[in-house]
Write an enzyme that holds these catalytic residues in place. Sequence first.
Site, PDB file in Angstrom:
ATOM      1  N   GLU A 238       0.887  -1.173   0.000  1.00  0.00           N
ATOM      2  CA  GLU A 238       0.000   0.000   0.000  1.00  0.00           C
ATOM      3  C   GLU A 238       0.915   1.210   0.000  1.00  0.00           C
ATOM      4  O   GLU A 238       1.504   1.551   1.030  1.00  0.00           O
ATOM      5  CB  GLU A 238      -0.866  -0.001   1.273  1.00  0.00           C
ATOM      6  CG  GLU A 238      -1.809  -1.170   1.389  1.00  0.00           C
ATOM      7  CD  GLU A 238      -2.862  -1.155   0.310  1.00  0.00           C
ATOM      8  OE1 GLU A 238      -3.269  -0.064  -0.116  1.00  0.00           O
ATOM      9  OE2 GLU A 238      -3.264  -2.241  -0.128  1.00  0.00           O
TER      10      GLU A 238
ATOM     11  N   CYS B 118      -2.191   9.259   2.492  1.00  0.00           N
ATOM     12  CA  CYS B 118      -1.846   8.688   1.183  1.00  0.00           C
ATOM     13  C   CYS B 118      -2.882   9.095   0.151  1.00  0.00           C
ATOM     14  O   CYS B 118      -2.579   9.195  -1.029  1.00  0.00           O
ATOM     15  CB  CYS B 118      -1.725   7.170   1.286  1.00  0.00           C
ATOM     16  SG  CYS B 118      -3.176   6.398   1.985  1.00  0.00           S
TER      17      CYS B 118
END
Length: 510
Positions: free
Chosen positions: A245, A279
């Site tokens: 990720e 993110c």
Amino acid sequence: MAIVERLEASPGQRGRLALANPATLAPLGEVELATSHDVSAAVERARKAQPEWGALSVSERGHYLERALRTLVQRADDFVSTLVSETGKPATEAIATEILTSCDALQFYAKRAKHALADRKLPLHLMKTKRLYLVYRPLGVVGIITPWNFPFLLALNPSAQALMAGNTVVLKPSEATPLSGQLVEELFQSAGLPEGVFNLVQGDGEVGAALTKAAVDKIAFTGSVETGRCVAEQCARRLLPCSLELGGKDPMIVCADADLERAARGAVYGAFANAGQVCTSTERVYVVDEVAEPFLEKVLRETTALRQGAEGEFEVGSLIRAEQLAVIEDHVQDAVARGARVMAGGRRNPDCEGIFYEPTVLVDVNHEMKVMREETFGPLLPVMVVRDEDEALRLANDSRYGLNASVWTRSRHRGLELARSIDSGCAVVNDCMITYGVTESPFGGVKESGLGRVNGEAGLQGFSQLQSILVDRFGGRSEFLWYPYTARKLRFLKRALRTVWGGALGRLLS
Ligand code: NDP
């Protein structure tokens, strides 16, 4: 300015990290670093505990998560206080994005994992004499390596999913936020997890690297593209599965028919929440020329109304790591040198003691600039005016990243159409980030934003080994395809080929 200072190990002792609050610079204590021997020992403990843990039913494992949930609700204030002092984020953000989301994840996976991981019985489309079972088995020991921006949620959530799938876990949180890692350990201890089921190793990148080389069965990594690449290389050498990720450079497209008030507020929240250290932050905006002026006016109104600080009521906190300041300043200087204009912010906050950068809006930006190409991970909002939606889409896709994206329009149909055309693992229409995304919605990136998915059924299944088991239904002395091979058998097979796939029978059977 160092928020985490490494204290060298004296002979026979482990190294230590001295921590400070990034918003006030007040000392927060020290944490002992694991050695590579500690990492191997933690993996061994996890290995020993796994068979018994994996043998529990999914519902039995769920009871532990439910107990953890009860403790988290009771101790939420303590946890928020640690998170705020370790990260400098506002308490409202700590509770909304770390505690509430963690409660949601614990409850969701405790209840829903049973369904996601249940055996599936499938009839075969042609071979009616067989039955296929799909079985989700634990992988074994999962190594989880996590970043510092949502240090509690991003450590707890994959751990909960890996545990529910019957694995034992070794967690390595970021050295910038070890106290949040400790909270996850405390929570699982309070839930009475059996010895060795959840293990914490504190330390820096070297400890993370040691975990990727240890005898684990999967690495679930969340962090930067650069480190993710090292982790993937290490795993590839051993053919070890890994999920990555990674970072993003999320585009926001504002169409001519967008609700500009909502879009402007969404842009400001999407760019400055968690001081831009998300993110899925909104990292670049493309607004069509027709509505650029009123949109920008509203963005500036909202940005200049933001309060930054460490105490009382404020919206934007400090950065978490001092190193991030250099990246942000570099992106602003590079943009300005290439012709961008700073409309708000553009400097460290002189009124705050800790590591603060003011919420910053840039205009006259283009894709020559780092701020439009590289992940900033800080409170910057570059706004680029484009001719039309097609140009916005082309520029949105002109990126090595592909994590999340947002589209703002009053037409749901057009929103979906544009969202589908963006090369990203996730997308949002008329909203920003994926703030509700730890449960049903699988999350992950395309291009350099990562591999694999966490969350939802796909996430749980990613922590499992899918085994296909084919069972013969009727028995008998032999199967037609077994030996011997005769001319008669060959003729039959050729006839079957023509009859089944050369005509309507095959379509009928399937
Ligand atoms: P890093 O890649 O620097 O670190 C991530 C983790 O990896 C940390 O625990 C770090 O330890 C550890 N690590 C460092 N070197 C190695 C190594 N060689 N082998 C194994 N582990 C190692 O990322 P950041 O912590 O700086 O996090 C920010 C990044 O994470 C941003 O790019 C952000 O976009 C991304 N991110 C992605 C998310 C997603 O879901 N896609 C969610 C949140 C963040 P240590 O910190 O102690 O050095």
